[in-house]
Motif scaffolding. Structure first.
Motif, PDB file in Angstrom:
ATOM      1  N   SER A  15       0.801  -1.033   0.046  1.00  0.00           N
ATOM      2  CA  SER A  15       0.027   0.006  -0.093  1.00  0.00           C
ATOM      3  C   SER A  15       0.638   1.368   0.016  1.00  0.00           C
ATOM      4  CB  SER A  15      -0.841   0.033   1.322  1.00  0.00           C
ATOM      5  OG  SER A  15      -0.235   0.403   2.536  1.00  0.00           O
ATOM      6  N   TYR A  16       2.037   1.042   0.617  1.00  0.00           N
ATOM      7  CA  TYR A  16       3.156   2.402   0.549  1.00  0.00           C
ATOM      8  C   TYR A  16       2.320   3.484   1.294  1.00  0.00           C
ATOM      9  CZ  TYR A  16       5.662   0.012  -3.096  1.00  0.00           C
ATOM     10  OH  TYR A  16       6.483  -0.846  -3.761  1.00  0.00           O
ATOM     11  N   ARG A  17       1.415   3.352   2.024  1.00  0.00           N
ATOM     12  CA  ARG A  17       0.660   4.243   2.940  1.00  0.00           C
ATOM     13  C   ARG A  17       1.730   4.667   4.196  1.00  0.00           C
ATOM     14  NH1 ARG A  17      -5.627   4.452   3.548  1.00  0.00           N
ATOM     15  NH2 ARG A  17      -6.067   4.278   1.149  1.00  0.00           N
ATOM     16  N   TYR A  18       2.570   3.609   4.496  1.00  0.00           N
ATOM     17  CA  TYR A  18       3.386   4.215   5.696  1.00  0.00           C
ATOM     18  C   TYR A  18       4.660   5.062   5.261  1.00  0.00           C
ATOM     19  CZ  TYR A  18       6.058   0.547   2.992  1.00  0.00           C
ATOM     20  OH  TYR A  18       6.585  -0.148   1.774  1.00  0.00           O
ATOM     21  N   PHE A  19       4.929   5.306   3.885  1.00  0.00           N
ATOM     22  CA  PHE A  19       6.105   5.750   3.625  1.00  0.00           C
ATOM     23  C   PHE A  19       6.048   7.362   3.930  1.00  0.00           C
ATOM     24  CE2 PHE A  19       8.623   7.940   0.361  1.00  0.00           C
ATOM     25  CZ  PHE A  19       9.853   7.506   0.543  1.00  0.00           C
ATOM     26  N   PRO A  20       4.972   7.833   3.732  1.00  0.00           N
ATOM     27  CA  PRO A  20       5.432   9.720   4.026  1.00  0.00           C
ATOM     28  C   PRO A  20       5.491   9.683   5.482  1.00  0.00           C
ATOM     29  CG  PRO A  20       3.475   9.278   2.614  1.00  0.00           C
ATOM     30  CD  PRO A  20       3.822   7.912   2.959  1.00  0.00           C
ATOM     31  N   PRO A  21       4.689   9.030   6.406  1.00  0.00           N
ATOM     32  CA  PRO A  21       5.173   9.420   7.925  1.00  0.00           C
ATOM     33  C   PRO A  21       6.317   8.677   8.365  1.00  0.00           C
ATOM     34  CG  PRO A  21       3.379   7.750   7.761  1.00  0.00           C
ATOM     35  CD  PRO A  21       3.616   8.340   6.416  1.00  0.00           C
ATOM     36  N   LEU A  22       6.860   7.743   7.757  1.00  0.00           N
ATOM     37  CA  LEU A  22       8.060   7.041   8.023  1.00  0.00           C
ATOM     38  C   LEU A  22       9.396   7.863   7.732  1.00  0.00           C
ATOM     39  CD1 LEU A  22       9.886   4.700   8.770  1.00  0.00           C
ATOM     40  CD2 LEU A  22       9.472   3.562   6.409  1.00  0.00           C
ATOM     41  N   LEU A  23       9.070   8.512   6.295  1.00  0.00           N
ATOM     42  CA  LEU A  23      10.220   9.346   6.060  1.00  0.00           C
ATOM     43  C   LEU A  23      10.215  10.555   6.652  1.00  0.00           C
ATOM     44  CD1 LEU A  23      12.252  10.158   3.833  1.00  0.00           C
ATOM     45  CD2 LEU A  23      10.393  11.176   2.489  1.00  0.00           C
ATOM     46  N   LEU A  24       9.231  11.257   7.165  1.00  0.00           N
ATOM     47  CA  LEU A  24       9.281  12.321   7.987  1.00  0.00           C
ATOM     48  C   LEU A  24       9.786  12.135   9.535  1.00  0.00           C
ATOM     49  CD1 LEU A  24       8.654  15.419   7.773  1.00  0.00           C
ATOM     50  CD2 LEU A  24       6.334  14.983   8.607  1.00  0.00           C
ATOM     51  N   TYR A  25       9.581  10.800   9.925  1.00  0.00           N
ATOM     52  CA  TYR A  25      10.049  10.621  11.351  1.00  0.00           C
ATOM     53  C   TYR A  25      11.261  10.340  11.223  1.00  0.00           C
ATOM     54  CZ  TYR A  25      10.730   7.860  15.744  1.00  0.00           C
ATOM     55  OH  TYR A  25      11.011   7.322  16.647  1.00  0.00           O
ATOM     56  N   ILE A  26      11.863   9.675  10.355  1.00  0.00           N
ATOM     57  CA  ILE A  26      13.390   9.744  10.159  1.00  0.00           C
ATOM     58  C   ILE A  26      14.021  11.038  10.078  1.00  0.00           C
ATOM     59  CG2 ILE A  26      15.244   8.764   8.682  1.00  0.00           C
ATOM     60  CD1 ILE A  26      13.590   6.509   7.740  1.00  0.00           C
ATOM     61  N   VAL A  27      13.613  11.867   9.137  1.00  0.00           N
ATOM     62  CA  VAL A  27      14.286  13.297   9.184  1.00  0.00           C
ATOM     63  C   VAL A  27      13.917  13.975  10.521  1.00  0.00           C
ATOM     64  CG1 VAL A  27      13.634  15.728   8.135  1.00  0.00           C
ATOM     65  CG2 VAL A  27      13.529  13.595   6.662  1.00  0.00           C
ATOM     66  N   SER A  28      12.917  13.767  11.400  1.00  0.00           N
ATOM     67  CA  SER A  28      12.688  14.161  12.717  1.00  0.00           C
ATOM     68  C   SER A  28      13.678  13.959  13.473  1.00  0.00           C
ATOM     69  CB  SER A  28      11.312  14.107  12.996  1.00  0.00           C
ATOM     70  OG  SER A  28      10.443  14.687  12.341  1.00  0.00           O
ATOM     71  N   ILE A  29      14.013  12.417  13.518  1.00  0.00           N
ATOM     72  CA  ILE A  29      15.036  11.950  14.549  1.00  0.00           C
ATOM     73  C   ILE A  29      16.523  12.382  13.979  1.00  0.00           C
ATOM     74  CG2 ILE A  29      15.898   9.773  15.372  1.00  0.00           C
ATOM     75  CD1 ILE A  29      13.139  10.353  16.402  1.00  0.00           C
ATOM     76  N   VAL A  30      16.782  12.389  12.886  1.00  0.00           N
ATOM     77  CA  VAL A  30      18.202  12.802  12.360  1.00  0.00           C
ATOM     78  C   VAL A  30      18.099  14.307  12.790  1.00  0.00           C
ATOM     79  CG1 VAL A  30      19.395  13.531  10.536  1.00  0.00           C
ATOM     80  CG2 VAL A  30      18.205  11.236  10.444  1.00  0.00           C
ATOM     81  N   PHE A  31      17.110  15.377  12.734  1.00  0.00           N
ATOM     82  CA  PHE A  31      17.195  16.792  13.149  1.00  0.00           C
ATOM     83  C   PHE A  31      17.463  16.650  14.534  1.00  0.00           C
ATOM     84  CE2 PHE A  31      15.001  20.480  14.277  1.00  0.00           C
ATOM     85  CZ  PHE A  31      15.826  21.119  13.979  1.00  0.00           C
ATOM     86  N   ILE A  32      16.707  15.975  15.504  1.00  0.00           N
ATOM     87  CA  ILE A  32      16.808  16.120  16.931  1.00  0.00           C
ATOM     88  C   ILE A  32      18.306  15.874  17.374  1.00  0.00           C
ATOM     89  CG2 ILE A  32      16.002  15.139  18.980  1.00  0.00           C
ATOM     90  CD1 ILE A  32      13.424  14.412  17.758  1.00  0.00           C
ATOM     91  N   TYR A  33      18.791  14.592  16.688  1.00  0.00           N
ATOM     92  CA  TYR A  33      20.236  14.327  17.238  1.00  0.00           C
ATOM     93  C   TYR A  33      21.284  15.003  16.007  1.00  0.00           C
ATOM     94  CZ  TYR A  33      18.184  10.979  20.460  1.00  0.00           C
ATOM     95  OH  TYR A  33      17.654  10.522  21.314  1.00  0.00           O
ATOM     96  N   GLY A  34      20.975  15.951  15.496  1.00  0.00           N
ATOM     97  CA  GLY A  34      21.627  16.712  14.375  1.00  0.00           C
ATOM     98  C   GLY A  34      22.946  17.526  15.345  1.00  0.00           C
ATOM     99  N   ILE A  35      22.625  17.886  16.426  1.00  0.00           N
ATOM    100  CA  ILE A  35      23.593  18.636  17.300  1.00  0.00           C
ATOM    101  C   ILE A  35      24.207  17.796  18.377  1.00  0.00           C
ATOM    102  CG2 ILE A  35      24.292  20.893  18.375  1.00  0.00           C
ATOM    103  CD1 ILE A  35      22.096  22.102  16.652  1.00  0.00           C
ATOM    104  N   VAL A  36      25.333  17.385  18.433  1.00  0.00           N
ATOM    105  CA  VAL A  36      25.629  16.804  19.643  1.00  0.00           C
ATOM    106  C   VAL A  36      26.606  17.538  20.655  1.00  0.00           C
ATOM    107  CG1 VAL A  36      25.562  14.457  18.608  1.00  0.00           C
ATOM    108  CG2 VAL A  36      27.654  15.820  18.489  1.00  0.00           C
ATOM    109  N   PRO A  37      26.622  17.118  21.995  1.00  0.00           N
ATOM    110  CA  PRO A  37      26.083  16.035  22.706  1.00  0.00           C
ATOM    111  C   PRO A  37      24.596  16.400  23.101  1.00  0.00           C
ATOM    112  CG  PRO A  37      27.599  16.981  24.074  1.00  0.00           C
ATOM    113  CD  PRO A  37      27.522  17.985  22.734  1.00  0.00           C
TER     114      PRO A  37
END
Length: 234
Positions: A15-37
């Motif tokens: 169905s690929y219905r999971y693709f938009p939320p999955l993609l945006l979720y990955i982007v969100s997590i990468v953004f959250i941890y974009g600055i360390v520590p």
């Protein structure tokens, strides 16, 4: 039941219905941890809130993905409607469950924290993410088009419910003391989020409440959903 789960899983993947939320979720997590520590439990608190929201999005886009004729045929092969929708819940939660695990592991493996979490912190964080992902998914299926036919009403109702669930701690504190018991009516994602954020000061009872109360609400929501769908059919 196994064949039904495999069928539902194949349908979900195609169905690929999971693709938009999955993609945006990955982007969100990468953004959250974009600055360390990053601080350990406070970061896990934030990502649990994000996962809660995206689990609801995944569930909302999935629960009505099949055509009604397909649903009738599949439930007929399953033997009853309850078994059919139980399989949908199991399959639908697989992706949020996987995201919960990966979200907990990702910052540890890539050294995104200011220190490594100890075993207890890691297990509590993992359990918290799994808990809120299930709660978010179950809340979303309660807004199925079978019960709320108007898209603007189901979407608005889901967004309002999610907002209240996250803001529950602030709502509880703003109520007069005699009315604070009403906060128990809200889906308790805020219990998990607050527990993770204040983990160092939390006692055993608060940790247990933050992990098990959302599970209880998710179980209760799933039972309500299955019982009503059994009566309503399609």
């Amino acid at each position: 039941m196994r064949a039904l789960i495999v069928y539902q899983l194949k349908h979900y993947i195609r169905s690929y219905r999971y693709f938009p939320p999955l993609l945006l979720y990955i982007v969100s997590i990468v953004f959250i941890y974009g600055i360390v520590p990053n601080p350990v439990m406070e970061s896990y608190s934030l990502t649990s809130a994000v996962l809660f929201l995206f689990s609801a999005w995944l569930g909302f886009s999935y629960i009505d993905s099949e055509h009604e004729i397909q649903q009738m045929i599949a439930s007929s092969h399953a033997g009853n409607v309850v078994k059919y929708y139980l399989a949908k819940i199991v399959v639908g939660w697989l992706l949020p469950c996987l995201l919960a695990v990966l979200t907990t592991i990702y910052p540890v493996l890539l050294d995104k924290f200011d220190r490594q979490p100890d075993a207890a912190e890691f297990m509590v964080a993992m359990s918290g993410h799994l808990t809120v992902s299930l709660l978010g998914f179950v809340i979303s299926v309660l807004f199925t088009s079978k019960w709320v036919p108007k898209l603007y009403m189901s979407t608005g109702g889901l967004l309002l419910t999610m907002a209240l669930s996250i803001a529950g701690q602030g709502i509880e504190r703003s109520l007069p003391h005699a009315w604070r018991g009403l906060a128990w009516l809200l889906p308790p994602a805020y219990k998990t989020i607050a527990m993770l954020s204040g983990y160092e000061a939390a006692n055993g009872a608060e940790i247990a409440l933050g992990l098990f109360l959302p599970l209880f609400y998710a179980f209760l929501g799933a039972v309500i959903f299955l019982r009503r769908m059994n009566r309503r059919l399609f």
